[in-house]
Structures are given as structure tokens and as C-alpha cells.
Design a protein around this motif. Structure first.
Motif, mmCIF file in Angstrom:
data_model
loop_
_atom_site.group_PDB
_atom_site.id
_atom_site.type_symbol
_atom_site.label_atom_id
_atom_site.label_comp_id
_atom_site.label_asym_id
_atom_site.label_seq_id
_atom_site.Cartn_x
_atom_site.Cartn_y
_atom_site.Cartn_z
ATOM 1 N N PRO B 212 52.282 -7.076 70.346
ATOM 2 C CA PRO B 212 52.895 -5.948 69.642
ATOM 3 C C PRO B 212 52.131 -5.605 68.364
ATOM 4 O O PRO B 212 51.858 -6.471 67.551
ATOM 5 N N PHE B 213 51.779 -4.323 68.219
ATOM 6 C CA PHE B 213 51.005 -3.879 67.062
ATOM 7 C C PHE B 213 51.905 -3.746 65.834
ATOM 8 O O PHE B 213 53.088 -3.435 65.972
ATOM 9 N N GLY B 214 51.342 -3.996 64.678
ATOM 10 C CA GLY B 214 52.128 -3.857 63.454
ATOM 11 C C GLY B 214 51.437 -2.951 62.463
ATOM 12 O O GLY B 214 50.528 -2.208 62.807
ATOM 13 N N PHE B 227 49.675 0.591 63.660
ATOM 14 C CA PHE B 227 48.866 0.726 64.875
ATOM 15 C C PHE B 227 49.738 0.945 66.112
ATOM 16 O O PHE B 227 49.263 1.443 67.116
ATOM 17 N N GLY B 228 51.028 0.599 66.011
ATOM 18 C CA GLY B 228 51.948 0.889 67.117
ATOM 19 C C GLY B 228 51.996 2.383 67.431
ATOM 20 O O GLY B 228 52.183 2.789 68.595
ATOM 21 N N ASP B 229 51.767 3.220 66.416
ATOM 22 C CA ASP B 229 51.826 4.678 66.614
ATOM 23 C C ASP B 229 50.556 5.222 67.273
ATOM 24 O O ASP B 229 50.537 6.366 67.729
ATOM 25 N N LEU B 230 49.491 4.447 67.258
ATOM 26 C CA LEU B 230 48.179 4.978 67.650
ATOM 27 C C LEU B 230 47.634 4.347 68.923
ATOM 28 O O LEU B 230 46.573 4.749 69.402
ATOM 29 N N THR B 231 48.338 3.359 69.467
ATOM 30 C CA THR B 231 47.749 2.551 70.533
ATOM 31 C C THR B 231 48.654 2.513 71.757
ATOM 32 O O THR B 231 49.801 2.944 71.718
#
Lengths: 295, 295
Positions: B212-214, B227-231
Motif C-alpha cells: 500500500p502506497f503512502g 503516491f496512492g493517488d498516482l499509482t
């Protein structure tokens, strides 16, 4: 394929005016819209020559990288630029964008090609590589152009163990270009930062601007410049291009199979065939189309 | 001299966030203000990998070329960037800007170095060149770094007549980097577009971002990104750098004399000395200063 632009000067010069016209041919005034590349040889404070390159696979007339080159003037001694219309090699592959660069005896050599090598040259030269007989240089991309460049450099290193005199070098390059021209349609520009070598297999023109400087009008856009306002009396700037960039200056055509080498804006070597042939621009374009290339 | 930044991913990724922080160290948050360079390996539509490079001798924090890189996002599989503080080699000479590039067996190899080779290595290797015993690659500029790169590639071509397996190649590069590290302060990044090889002689860190990206906060500026918004959940992006770029993520330090190779964001090869040593950032900087380099 494509079109060539070169510049060679005796003083660091911004290629902005010529590039402004040239980049329009990459999608606006002409169809060379499969990317572009430009290489600048610049002088450091102590006179060392360094190279930097820019490539983009967007059409040059709207590329943000081409915009940067217009907005961030780079003053260079030698420039080679190329706009691409893909005929051989994948379009979106950055490895297929000219100019190509290789290091030769501690110099950066920059090469751009307009034309199309024959299928027989391509398969013969690829076989050399496959058999491990092309010792030094191997193409990275899939163009016939980079293959021809690697062929030429492998021949160069096989012939000379170290850097020969300029005279021997230019004679060698002339002979190699004529061989390549006999194996395809072959116009090229080569520079090591010090000299610029131009070979015409079909169409190539040049123009030397020097005092007294006058006004120049771009053929590909509404732009004029009075070089008298931008130069000093000592400046000498030669521009080399596939099809003339301005409509009010006298461009000198390079004959078919002729080599011309420029240094400090001057012609320093020339090898002209005994029978001079000049193609009209229309005939040059028709010849390119007939072999599957483009001008 | 200088600082290194690398990126290796399993999906084309824009290095913008990391580069935004990194470029501040080129004159604003740190003193690496003698130019910068960045090389991007990008995938074409059919999966071919192509290279393009940007160099500028202006400080990266205010360079128009660095601005372009932030404003014209380039999605790449591998990136190597370098900000320079000149210790060896003329400042304004473009030929002295990393990363350096050479074609090896039809691949573009990109190299950047942080450190300082010893005077004895430099004179010994220059002698090899002067005697014509460095057959393939010769430096263009005047840095110890390009000399080390050419040394490594000449050894490579002398050892292998054609491309060996990746395993043999990584083992060879590890041995060569340890030799170079014994002859100077030597941290480096090398990529052929497919893998990225990192060797730490003193300071080098990496971080792999995956689901999970943070959120990440830059150390060198007021900038955060989630990075959750971009990946997508499958993305894997490894960033390698001389000194960590963010202050809220867990960076993994590469041990002194350790080699790590990344492919698709994963570690695919590692060679760690039996006795692991980790320098503190302060000690790494002090070590660099003591040999006339900079971090």
C-alpha cells in the motif's frame, strides 16, 4: 528519410532563427513529424568542446523540448539537427532518433542521415554484426541510418589504429560515403565538434553568413532577422540544410557525390566528382520517394 | 564529487517528485551547483527501450533544462541523474557532466559516479590510454569519473567477446567496482535500461515504493505527495540516492562495498561483503571531504 540541418561557425552562435524555420517542417509546413533530435557542441571557458543532445518523439513543431531550444538560446560552434519521418524502424522508439552519437578516439562524433540504405546493404551489414565481425560499434535502434553510421565507424577503426591527420580522415570519409551512397540514398552530416562534414547523395545546400550581414526571411514562417544587429564583423556562420531555409538569400547547392568540410564557418576540404550533377528539389524529393525515403 | 539519483520501476514512472527535491541540492539546499545531467530510458509502444539525455552547466535548482524536466513529465523505466560539484575537471566543460554514456554490444550504458579516484589510478589509467592499450573507450572530458567508466568498459570488452549472462555480468561489475573502490572513493550507478546496478563505496540509500502506497514528504522543500493517488496496486518503484530524499519513509542503506542490482523495481542481485559496514551520513561526508570529493 527526413531532413538535415547543420551549423558550423567561428564564434559561439545561437541556431534559433534557422531552427525556428526547420522545426515547422516537423508537422506544420511538412510531414517530418516522427520526432526530432539536435546536438550542440559548445565551448567551455578554456576552449574545450563539449556536447549535449536533445531528442523528442513528439513532432518538432509542437515539442516542448523544441520550445526549450527556442527559449533557452544555446550558443554553439557546431550543431546537427534532424527531423524524422519514419520509414525504417519503429516510430515511437527513442533509439531511432537522429542524430546518433559515438565516441571515437576520445571525441564525440555526431551523425545524421537523410535517405534509405538498400535491403542488400542492410542484410549484409547485419550479418557482419551477427557474425561478430563488427568489433567496435553496434546499432542500438533499428534504423538503416544508425547501421550505416556504425558501419562507417567500424571501417574507420579497422583502417586507422589511432587518429589520422584531418586530410587522411576527410579522404577516408569521402570514400566511405561514396560507398554508402552506392548502397542506398545517402546524405549525411558528421561532426566531431571541431569540423563539420557534409556529403550529398541527392539534396544538400549551404550558406555562409558573414560581413556585410543582411536580412534573412524564413521560408517556413513569418520571421525575418537582420543579422547585422546580432553579429560582429568577424563572425562567420555556415548553415547546411536539406532544403533552403530562407527565400531571399543565395544558397549554394552541394553536388551529388560531393563532400564539403567546414571549420570556423569556412570550407576547409572539398572533394567534387569530375562530372558535377545538381538535382532540382523536385527531382530530389521524387528520388527519395522512389526508394521509400522521404525529403 | 556530487550526488547520485537513480530510479528503477516495473511501469513507466515520472521521476518528478524525487527530481524536485534532488535539484534543490544543486545550489539551494546544498552546494552541488556546477551543472547536472539526467538520462531517461523510456519504453516505446512495442517495448523497445530508448535513451535520452539532458545536461546543463547551470546549477540544477535554477536551470531551464531542469525546469523542462519538471514541466514535461517523462515516464521512464530507468533514470540516472547527477548533480555536480566540480573537484576534478573544468567546471564549465559540458564533457565533464555526468551521466556518461557509451554503447556496449548494442546497448546504451549510462554511468554516474560520486567520489574521487586516486592520483595513482588516474596516472596509471591515463598511461594505458597514451600507450594505446585501452582499445575501445577513451574519455572525452577531463574527469576521473569518466576515466573510471572507460576503464571498467575496456576491462569488460577485454574479458567478454560478447554479452555474457546477467549473472556473469553482475559478478564482473561487482569485482571491478571493488577494484575501483580500492583505488579511490567510488559510489556509482550504472544502467543499460533493463537493470540498474548500484555500488556503494561510502553512501548510497534506496527505497522501494509499492502497495500500500503512502504519503512522502521531501526533505529539501515543502512538498508532499500521496503516491496512492498516482499509482496502481501493481506498481513498484525503486529510488536510489546518495542521501535520502524524504523525511518520513524508511530508506535502506547499501553497505560499504555492497552491490545491489534492480530490475522492475525489485532487487535481482546482491553481493554483500561478509562484514557489513554502514557509514553515517556525517562520516560519509567527512570521508568525501578528506579525499577532496564532495557529498
Amino acid at each position: 528519410m527526413c531532413q538535415l540541418l547543420g551549423m558550423n561557425c567561428n564564434t559561439p552562435t545561437d541556431i534559433g532563427f534557422s531552427f525556428t524555420g526547420f522545426r515547422q517542417r516537423g508537422g506544420l509546413t511538412d510531414h517530418h513529424e516522427d520526432g526530432f533530435g539536435i546536438a550542440f557542441f559548445e565551448k567551455s571557458e578554456s576552449g574545450n568542446i563539449g556536447l549535449r543532445q536533445f531528442h523528442d518523439n513528439k513532432p518538432s513543431y509542437l515539442s516542448p523540448v523544441a520550445d526549450l531550444i527556442n527559449h533557452y538560446p544555446i550558443k554553439a560552434m557546431n550543431v546537427i539537427a534532424h527531423i524524422r519521418r519514419a520509414t525504417t524502424g519503429e516510430k515511437s522508439n527513442l533509439s531511432n532518433l537522429h542524430p546518433f552519437v559515438r565516441e571515437v578516439w576520445g571525441e564525440q562524433w555526431v551523425f545524421a542521415h537523410n535517405g534509405q540504405m538498400t535491403a542488400s546493404f542492410i542484410s549484409r551489414t547485419e550479418r557482419l554484426h551477427a557474425n561478430g565481425n563488427a568489433e567496435h560499434y553496434t546499432p542500438v535502434g533499428t534504423t538503416d541510418s544508425e547501421l550505416a553510421f556504425c558501419y562507417l565507424l567500424n571501417r574507420l577503426k579497422a583502417t586507422f589504429k589511432s587518429r589520422p591527420s584531418d586530410e587522411a580522415l576527410f579522404a577516408f570519409l569521402t570514400a566511405q560515403c561514396r560507398y554508402l551512397s552506392a548502397n542506398g540514398l545517402f546524405n549525411c552530416l558528421i561532426s566531431n565538434g571541431n569540423w563539420q562534414f557534409a556529403y550529398a547523395g541527392s539534396l544538400l545546400f549551404y550558406l555562409t553568413r558573414k560581413a556585410p550581414f543582411g536580412e534573412a526571411n524564413l521560408s517556413d514562417g513569418e520571421m525575418s532577422v537582420n543579422f547585422g544587429d546580432l553579429t560582429t564583423a568577424k563572425d562567420k556562420v555556415t548553415v547546411i540544410v536539406t532544403i533552403p531555409l530562407t527565400n531571399n538569400e543565395k544558397w549554394q547547392q552541394i553536388a551529388v557525390d560531393e563532400c564539403v568540410v567546414f571549420r570556423d564557418g569556412d570550407v576547409v576540404f572539398k572533394n567534387t566528382p569530375s562530372k558535377k550533377t545538381y538535382l532540382s528539389i523536385e527531382d530530389g524529393i521524387a528520388l527519395a520517394r522512389s526508394v521509400g525515403a522521404s525529403v
